[in-house]
Design a protein around this motif. Sequence first.
Motif, PDB file in Angstrom:
ATOM      1  N   LEU A  88      -9.710  -8.945   9.150  1.00 14.40           N
ATOM      2  CA  LEU A  88      -8.844  -9.772   8.307  1.00 14.40           C
ATOM      3  C   LEU A  88      -8.602  -9.107   6.955  1.00 14.40           C
ATOM      4  N   ARG A  89      -9.633  -8.544   6.380  1.00 16.51           N
ATOM      5  CA  ARG A  89      -9.473  -7.905   5.068  1.00 16.51           C
ATOM      6  C   ARG A  89      -8.620  -6.642   5.160  1.00 16.51           C
ATOM      7  N   LEU A  90      -8.698  -5.949   6.282  1.00 14.21           N
ATOM      8  CA  LEU A  90      -7.818  -4.793   6.483  1.00 14.21           C
ATOM      9  C   LEU A  90      -6.358  -5.229   6.568  1.00 14.21           C
ATOM     10  N   LEU A  91      -6.089  -6.272   7.360  1.00 10.86           N
ATOM     11  CA  LEU A  91      -4.713  -6.743   7.522  1.00 10.86           C
ATOM     12  C   LEU A  91      -4.150  -7.335   6.237  1.00 10.86           C
ATOM     13  N   SER A  92      -5.018  -7.924   5.427  1.00 12.76           N
ATOM     14  CA  SER A  92      -4.558  -8.513   4.170  1.00 12.76           C
ATOM     15  C   SER A  92      -4.418  -7.477   3.058  1.00 12.76           C
ATOM     16  N   THR A  93      -4.771  -6.231   3.323  1.00 12.08           N
ATOM     17  CA  THR A  93      -4.756  -5.093   2.395  1.00 12.08           C
ATOM     18  C   THR A  93      -5.866  -5.190   1.345  1.00 12.08           C
ATOM     19  N   ALA A  94      -6.836  -6.086   1.546  1.00 11.80           N
ATOM     20  CA  ALA A  94      -7.966  -6.158   0.629  1.00 11.80           C
ATOM     21  C   ALA A  94      -8.905  -4.979   0.805  1.00 11.80           C
ATOM     22  N   LEU A  95      -8.859  -4.329   1.979  1.00  9.61           N
ATOM     23  CA  LEU A  95      -9.661  -3.147   2.278  1.00  9.61           C
ATOM     24  C   LEU A  95      -8.755  -2.049   2.820  1.00  9.61           C
ATOM     25  N   PRO A  96      -9.030  -0.796   2.479  1.00 12.96           N
ATOM     26  CA  PRO A  96      -8.316   0.307   3.125  1.00 12.96           C
ATOM     27  C   PRO A  96      -9.049   0.717   4.401  1.00 12.96           C
ATOM     28  N   PRO A  97      -8.343   1.114   5.448  1.00 14.26           N
ATOM     29  CA  PRO A  97      -9.031   1.579   6.660  1.00 14.26           C
ATOM     30  C   PRO A  97      -9.638   2.960   6.455  1.00 14.26           C
ATOM     31  N   THR A  98     -10.677   3.241   7.198  1.00 14.98           N
ATOM     32  CA  THR A  98     -11.244   4.584   7.201  1.00 14.98           C
ATOM     33  C   THR A  98     -10.330   5.536   7.947  1.00 14.98           C
ATOM     34  N   GLU A  99      -9.687   5.019   8.991  1.00 15.36           N
ATOM     35  CA  GLU A  99      -8.713   5.800   9.737  1.00 15.36           C
ATOM     36  C   GLU A  99      -7.697   4.858  10.370  1.00 15.36           C
ATOM     37  N   GLY A 100      -6.545   5.414  10.733  1.00 14.51           N
ATOM     38  CA  GLY A 100      -5.523   4.620  11.392  1.00 14.51           C
ATOM     39  C   GLY A 100      -4.435   4.140  10.447  1.00 14.51           C
ATOM     40  N   ALA A 102       0.527   4.011   3.784  1.00  8.65           N
ATOM     41  CA  ALA A 102       1.357   5.157   3.430  1.00  8.65           C
ATOM     42  C   ALA A 102       1.385   5.418   1.928  1.00  8.65           C
ATOM     43  N   SER A 103       1.587   4.361   1.143  1.00 11.49           N
ATOM     44  CA  SER A 103       1.726   4.544  -0.301  1.00 11.49           C
ATOM     45  C   SER A 103       1.462   3.228  -1.004  1.00 11.49           C
ATOM     46  N   HIS A 104       1.257   3.311  -2.315  1.00 10.59           N
ATOM     47  CA  HIS A 104       1.043   2.096  -3.104  1.00 10.59           C
ATOM     48  C   HIS A 104       2.281   1.199  -3.060  1.00 10.59           C
ATOM     49  N   ALA A 105       3.465   1.802  -3.150  1.00 13.44           N
ATOM     50  CA  ALA A 105       4.708   1.019  -3.141  1.00 13.44           C
ATOM     51  C   ALA A 105       4.871   0.241  -1.839  1.00 13.44           C
ATOM     52  N   GLU A 106       4.573   0.880  -0.708  1.00 14.53           N
ATOM     53  CA  GLU A 106       4.674   0.193   0.588  1.00 14.53           C
ATOM     54  C   GLU A 106       3.636  -0.923   0.681  1.00 14.53           C
ATOM     55  N   ARG A 107       2.451  -0.667   0.161  1.00 15.95           N
ATOM     56  CA  ARG A 107       1.392  -1.670   0.199  1.00 15.95           C
ATOM     57  C   ARG A 107       1.784  -2.897  -0.632  1.00 15.95           C
ATOM     58  N   VAL A 108       2.389  -2.686  -1.786  1.00 14.59           N
ATOM     59  CA  VAL A 108       2.834  -3.802  -2.621  1.00 14.59           C
ATOM     60  C   VAL A 108       3.886  -4.625  -1.888  1.00 14.59           C
ATOM     61  N   GLU A 109       4.840  -3.959  -1.231  1.00 19.96           N
ATOM     62  CA  GLU A 109       5.871  -4.684  -0.485  1.00 19.96           C
ATOM     63  C   GLU A 109       5.264  -5.501   0.649  1.00 19.96           C
ATOM     64  N   ALA A 110       4.272  -4.928   1.324  1.00 16.63           N
ATOM     65  CA  ALA A 110       3.595  -5.662   2.399  1.00 16.63           C
ATOM     66  C   ALA A 110       2.878  -6.882   1.839  1.00 16.63           C
ATOM     67  N   ARG A 111       2.204  -6.716   0.701  1.00 16.12           N
ATOM     68  CA  ARG A 111       1.450  -7.827   0.118  1.00 16.12           C
ATOM     69  C   ARG A 111       2.346  -9.011  -0.229  1.00 16.12           C
ATOM     70  N   ARG A 112       3.587  -8.745  -0.581  1.00 16.12           N
ATOM     71  CA  ARG A 112       4.532  -9.832  -0.893  1.00 16.12           C
ATOM     72  C   ARG A 112       4.831 -10.698   0.324  1.00 16.12           C
ATOM     73  N   ARG A 113       4.472 -10.220   1.491  1.00 11.40           N
ATOM     74  CA  ARG A 113       4.782 -10.924   2.742  1.00 11.40           C
ATOM     75  C   ARG A 113       3.525 -11.421   3.462  1.00 11.40           C
ATOM     76  N   ILE A 114       2.393 -11.358   2.752  1.00 11.42           N
ATOM     77  CA  ILE A 114       1.106 -11.746   3.331  1.00 11.42           C
ATOM     78  C   ILE A 114       0.529 -12.922   2.551  1.00 11.42           C
ATOM     79  N   GLY A 115      -0.014 -13.901   3.279  1.00 12.26           N
ATOM     80  CA  GLY A 115      -0.817 -14.954   2.676  1.00 12.26           C
ATOM     81  C   GLY A 115      -2.236 -14.817   3.203  1.00 12.26           C
ATOM     82  N   TYR A 116      -3.221 -14.881   2.306  1.00 12.34           N
ATOM     83  CA  TYR A 116      -4.606 -14.634   2.717  1.00 12.34           C
ATOM     84  C   TYR A 116      -5.513 -15.693   2.124  1.00 12.34           C
TER      85      TYR A 116
END
Length: 288
Positions: free
Chosen positions: A46-58, A69-83
């Motif tokens: 859950l924390r990986l999918l919510s971007t609260a944790l980075p994966p070790t691989e994958g 991929a990047s901080h910018a992509e991660r920010v855009e994803a976070r705008r579409r996630i509720g955790y």
Amino acid sequence: MSVVASLDGVAKSYGGVRALRPTTLDLRPGVIGLLGPNGAGKTTMLRLLSTALPPTEGRIVVSGFDVTASHAERVEARRRIGYCPQEVTFPRGMTAFAFLDYLAVLKEWREKDARHGEVRRVLELVQLADRGAMKVARLSGGQRRRLAIAQALLGTPDLLVLDEPTTGLDPEQRASLRGLLSGLPGTVLLSTHQTEDVSALCDRVLVIDAGSIRFDGTVPELLATAAGRVHLGPVAAGDAVQAWRTGTGLVRSVGGRPAPDSTVVDPSVEDAYLLLRSEPHPTEGAIT
């Protein structure tokens, strides 16, 4: 249906301990239940999918944005996630409304009228519309849990990630939450120990153990794995995985050799889960 979120070979390790083994999943719209024992890797996933944790691989993609991929992509994803994590720390001096308003500001709701309308909407959804002016410190445990869920609903996220959301809720509140979650658009990933919530609500079930997905399918498919393996009788079945005396005076046995004069009964999600957990699987330390 389109894929809302995906994991491609995603794994997570803490030092020498692998919490999640390489996992590939596509999550589509609907309610998905995540079952597993403590320490199985549920919270890590859950924390990986919510971007609260980075994966070790994958690679993790949410709503078309590559979280890894990047901080910018991660920010855009976070705008579409509720955790909603299992434990939420509240600023207890705030009112329920102020708490949600503060989080809405952090989620970039800049226009005040629209933001306050959204706060009122989610308070109504979790049946706290009459508690908005109350200090969080004065709310009951169940009300604080519903407030935690409300913050995850801000903005109607594409991916809603909930860790044990029904903890502290009474039966009526749990039933109300099921009704709410079943009507949401997008994908709801629900980690729970409440197997009755899974059977009543989920379109799909994932069972995770020791960092690996052991089962991925529908509730009927999970129940089918236990067909003919649950019995009621005067005594417990030999080598039963679990057995207990019911209110009828008969013993319900999950797995094992049926006792004389026992009858086969329909399995529950809990029965199927217990049987799945009893089967041999690769062992490796895992934490959440």
